[in-house]
Scaffold this motif. Structure first.
Motif, PDB file in Angstrom:
ATOM      1  N   THR A  38       0.976  -1.597  -0.207  1.00 14.39           N
ATOM      2  CA  THR A  38      -0.060  -0.320   0.185  1.00 14.39           C
ATOM      3  C   THR A  38       0.717   1.201  -0.321  1.00 14.39           C
ATOM      4  O   THR A  38       2.529   1.003   0.368  1.00 14.39           O
ATOM      5  CB  THR A  38      -1.206  -0.540   1.661  1.00 14.39           C
ATOM      6  OG1 THR A  38       0.093   0.137   2.500  1.00 14.39           O
ATOM      7  CG2 THR A  38      -1.095  -1.546   1.475  1.00 14.39           C
ATOM      8  N   SER A  44       1.693  -4.110   4.399  1.00 15.44           N
ATOM      9  CA  SER A  44       0.462  -4.771   2.950  1.00 15.44           C
ATOM     10  C   SER A  44      -0.885  -4.104   3.388  1.00 15.44           C
ATOM     11  O   SER A  44      -1.036  -3.717   4.364  1.00 15.44           O
ATOM     12  CB  SER A  44       1.482  -5.920   2.755  1.00 15.44           C
ATOM     13  OG  SER A  44       0.120  -6.526   4.376  1.00 15.44           O
ATOM     14  N   ILE A  45      -1.619  -4.829   2.451  1.00 14.54           N
ATOM     15  CA  ILE A  45      -3.377  -4.113   2.842  1.00 14.54           C
ATOM     16  C   ILE A  45      -3.707  -5.267   4.262  1.00 14.54           C
ATOM     17  O   ILE A  45      -3.822  -4.692   4.684  1.00 14.54           O
ATOM     18  CB  ILE A  45      -4.164  -5.219   1.922  1.00 14.54           C
ATOM     19  CG1 ILE A  45      -4.127  -4.228   0.547  1.00 14.54           C
ATOM     20  CG2 ILE A  45      -5.438  -5.464   2.216  1.00 14.54           C
ATOM     21  CD1 ILE A  45      -4.381  -4.852  -0.230  1.00 14.54           C
ATOM     22  N   GLN A  48      -2.330  -2.896   6.873  1.00 10.56           N
ATOM     23  CA  GLN A  48      -3.670  -1.872   6.904  1.00 10.56           C
ATOM     24  C   GLN A  48      -4.755  -2.433   8.040  1.00 10.56           C
ATOM     25  O   GLN A  48      -5.304  -1.987   8.632  1.00 10.56           O
ATOM     26  CB  GLN A  48      -4.141  -1.409   5.769  1.00 10.56           C
ATOM     27  CG  GLN A  48      -2.644  -0.869   5.167  1.00 10.56           C
ATOM     28  CD  GLN A  48      -3.138   0.785   5.689  1.00 10.56           C
ATOM     29  OE1 GLN A  48      -3.281   0.996   6.200  1.00 10.56           O
ATOM     30  NE2 GLN A  48      -1.763   0.953   4.778  1.00 10.56           N
ATOM     31  N   HIS A 146      -7.267   4.480   6.450  1.00 12.03           N
ATOM     32  CA  HIS A 146      -6.952   3.309   5.952  1.00 12.03           C
ATOM     33  C   HIS A 146      -7.297   1.868   4.605  1.00 12.03           C
ATOM     34  O   HIS A 146      -6.025   1.593   4.034  1.00 12.03           O
ATOM     35  CB  HIS A 146      -6.684   2.298   7.015  1.00 12.03           C
ATOM     36  CG  HIS A 146      -4.872   3.180   7.558  1.00 12.03           C
ATOM     37  ND1 HIS A 146      -4.159   2.741   8.081  1.00 12.03           N
ATOM     38  CD2 HIS A 146      -5.995   3.580   9.535  1.00 12.03           C
ATOM     39  CE1 HIS A 146      -3.853   3.118   9.125  1.00 12.03           C
ATOM     40  NE2 HIS A 146      -4.202   4.108   9.673  1.00 12.03           N
ATOM     41  N   ASP A 149      -5.881   3.537   1.951  1.00 10.84           N
ATOM     42  CA  ASP A 149      -4.456   3.150   1.750  1.00 10.84           C
ATOM     43  C   ASP A 149      -4.892   1.522   1.118  1.00 10.84           C
ATOM     44  O   ASP A 149      -3.946   1.358  -0.305  1.00 10.84           O
ATOM     45  CB  ASP A 149      -3.715   2.677   2.536  1.00 10.84           C
ATOM     46  CG  ASP A 149      -3.259   3.886   3.050  1.00 10.84           C
ATOM     47  OD1 ASP A 149      -3.132   4.905   2.122  1.00 10.84           O
ATOM     48  OD2 ASP A 149      -2.706   3.969   4.151  1.00 10.84           O
ATOM     49  N   VAL A 150      -5.851   0.795   1.098  1.00 10.27           N
ATOM     50  CA  VAL A 150      -6.139  -0.434   0.525  1.00 10.27           C
ATOM     51  C   VAL A 150      -6.567  -0.278  -0.780  1.00 10.27           C
ATOM     52  O   VAL A 150      -6.793  -0.672  -2.044  1.00 10.27           O
ATOM     53  CB  VAL A 150      -7.421  -1.781   1.109  1.00 10.27           C
ATOM     54  CG1 VAL A 150      -7.407  -2.120   0.520  1.00 10.27           C
ATOM     55  CG2 VAL A 150      -6.724  -1.633   3.254  1.00 10.27           C
ATOM     56  N   ASP A 152      -5.987   2.319  -2.275  1.00 12.69           N
ATOM     57  CA  ASP A 152      -5.307   2.704  -3.510  1.00 12.69           C
ATOM     58  C   ASP A 152      -4.275   1.245  -3.837  1.00 12.69           C
ATOM     59  O   ASP A 152      -3.640   1.293  -4.933  1.00 12.69           O
ATOM     60  CB  ASP A 152      -4.136   3.637  -2.999  1.00 12.69           C
ATOM     61  CG  ASP A 152      -4.908   5.176  -2.510  1.00 12.69           C
ATOM     62  OD1 ASP A 152      -6.173   5.967  -3.373  1.00 12.69           O
ATOM     63  OD2 ASP A 152      -4.252   5.803  -1.769  1.00 12.69           O
ATOM     64  N   ALA A 153      -4.254   0.419  -3.346  1.00  6.73           N
ATOM     65  CA  ALA A 153      -3.113  -1.534  -3.527  1.00  6.73           C
ATOM     66  C   ALA A 153      -4.141  -1.366  -4.306  1.00  6.73           C
ATOM     67  O   ALA A 153      -3.152  -2.009  -5.721  1.00  6.73           O
ATOM     68  CB  ALA A 153      -3.178  -1.538  -2.142  1.00  6.73           C
ATOM     69  N   ARG A 228      -3.597  11.504   3.569  1.00  5.83           N
ATOM     70  CA  ARG A 228      -3.248  10.322   2.817  1.00  5.83           C
ATOM     71  C   ARG A 228      -3.036  11.183   1.292  1.00  5.83           C
ATOM     72  O   ARG A 228      -3.411  10.015  -0.105  1.00  5.83           O
ATOM     73  CB  ARG A 228      -5.087   9.424   2.490  1.00  5.83           C
ATOM     74  CG  ARG A 228      -4.632   8.543   3.017  1.00  5.83           C
ATOM     75  CD  ARG A 228      -4.170   7.694   3.962  1.00  5.83           C
ATOM     76  NE  ARG A 228      -3.928   7.131   5.186  1.00  5.83           N
ATOM     77  CZ  ARG A 228      -3.665   7.204   6.291  1.00  5.83           C
ATOM     78  NH1 ARG A 228      -3.596   7.466   7.339  1.00  5.83           N
ATOM     79  NH2 ARG A 228      -3.248   5.759   6.705  1.00  5.83           N
TER      80      ARG A 228
END
Length: 266
Positions: A38, A44-45, A48, A146, A149-150, A152-153, A228
C-alpha cells in the motif's frame, strides 16, 4: 441533532457502513492479495487491516477496562515510534482468513460496547479522554483513511459519502493540536472553514468574517488531514498566513506528525 444518544447511534451506524465498505474490498481477496503493498511504506493490505483490528481492540479495552488500557499507554510511551508498527506487524503475520475474522469480530464487539456505554462516560485514550461518540468518530476516521490505502493498493475508486463529515469535524477540531505537535503556538483567532460536501452542500465552521480561511472539496480536506495525499495534489485553498501554515501540517490523528505523502509527479 442535539440528543447525545441519537448522535451516538448515528455515528455508530456510519462507522458500521464505513467498515462494511472496506470489508467489501478485502473480503474476497485471495491470500496473495493480502501481501499487496500500500502507499504506506512497508505496509501491505494485511498490515492495514491488522492495524484497524489492533486499534479496535485497544478501543474496546479503553471502554471496558481502563486499568488495563493504562498499561497499553505505558507501552506506547516506552516505544512511541515502534508501538503502532509492532501491532500491525503481529497482525499481518496471521493467516488472512484469521486476520479478517479477528477484524470483523473486534469491530462488532466495539460497536456493542459503545452502544451500551452509560451516557456521559468518557474513556481514556492516547490523547485526551473521549466520549463514546468521539471514539466512534475516531474509529470511522481511521477506517476511512486506512481504507483509502487499501483502495489505492487495489486500484479501486471509492465514491465519497456524507460520512466524510465526521472526518471533517475531527480535522477542524484538531487544528490547535496540529500546531502543538509541530512545536508551534496555535493561532489565537478562529478560522473559517468552508467545504463542499459530496452532494454539493456547504459544510461551514467558524466566523463568517474570519480573516484566516480554508475552502475546497470536503473529500480533499479529508485526504489532507489524514495525510493520504499531498497538499499540492488537492484543491484545498487557504487565505491568510496562519491558514496556509495549517494546511502544511494538518492532521486528524493523535500522535506524532507522520511523513505524509509525496506529491504526484507532474
Amino acid at each position: 441533532m442535539s440528543d447525545p444518544a441519537a448522535v451516538l447511534v448515528a455515528v455508530l451506524d456510519d462507522l458500521r457502513s464505513e467498515s462494511d465498505e472496506l470489508d467489501q474490498l478485502v473480503g474476497e481477496l485471495k491470500p496473495a492479495g493480502w501481501s499487496a503493498p500500500t502507499p504506506a511504506p512497508g505496509w501491505s493490505i494485511a498490515h492495514q487491516i491488522a492495524h484497524l483490528a489492533w486499534t479496535d481492540a485497544g478501543s474496546l479495552l479503553a471502554v471496558t477496562d481502563a486499568g488495563a488500557f493504562a498499561a497499553e499507554i505505558d507501552k506506547a510511551l516506552a516505544s512511541p515510534h515502534g508501538f503502532v508498527d509492532d501491532g500491525a506487524e503481529a497482525g499481518a503475520a496471521l493467516p488472512p482468513a484469521e486476520l479478517l475474522a479477528r477484524w470483523r469480530e473486534g469491530r462488532e464487539r466495539l460497536q456493542q460496547a459503545l452502544r451500551e456505554a452509560p451516557p456521559g462516560t468518557r474513556f481514556p485514550w492516547y490523547g485526551p479522554p473521549m466520549s463514546a461518540a468521539s471514539m466512534a468518530s475516531a474509529r470511522l476516521m481511521e477506517t476511512w483513511a486506512h481504507g483509502q490505502d487499501v483502495a489505492d493498493a487495489l486500484g479501486a475508486v471509492r465514491a465519497p459519502t456524507a460520512r466524510l463529515r465526521h472526518i471533517v469535524r475531527i480535522g477542524v477540531r484538531a487544528r490547535d493540536y496540529a500546531f502543538s505537535v509541530h512545536g508551534l503556538t496555535p493561532p489565537a483567532e478562529p478560522f473559517r472553514v468552508e467545504l463542499t460536501a459530496p452532494d454539493g452542500e456547504l459544510w461551514a465552521d467558524g466566523p463568517k468574517d474570519a480573516a484566516q480561511r480554508v475552502s475546497g472539496p470536503a473529500h480533499d480536506f479529508c485526504l489532507l488531514v489524514t495525510q493520504r495525499a499531498h497538499r499540492a495534489d488537492l484543491a484545498v485553498r487557504a487565505e491568510g498566513p496562519d491558514a496556509d501554515r495549517w494546511l502544511d501540517i494538518a492532521q486528524a490523528f493523535a500522535g506524532p506528525a507522520g511523513p505524509g505523502r509525496e506529491p504526484k509527479e507532474a
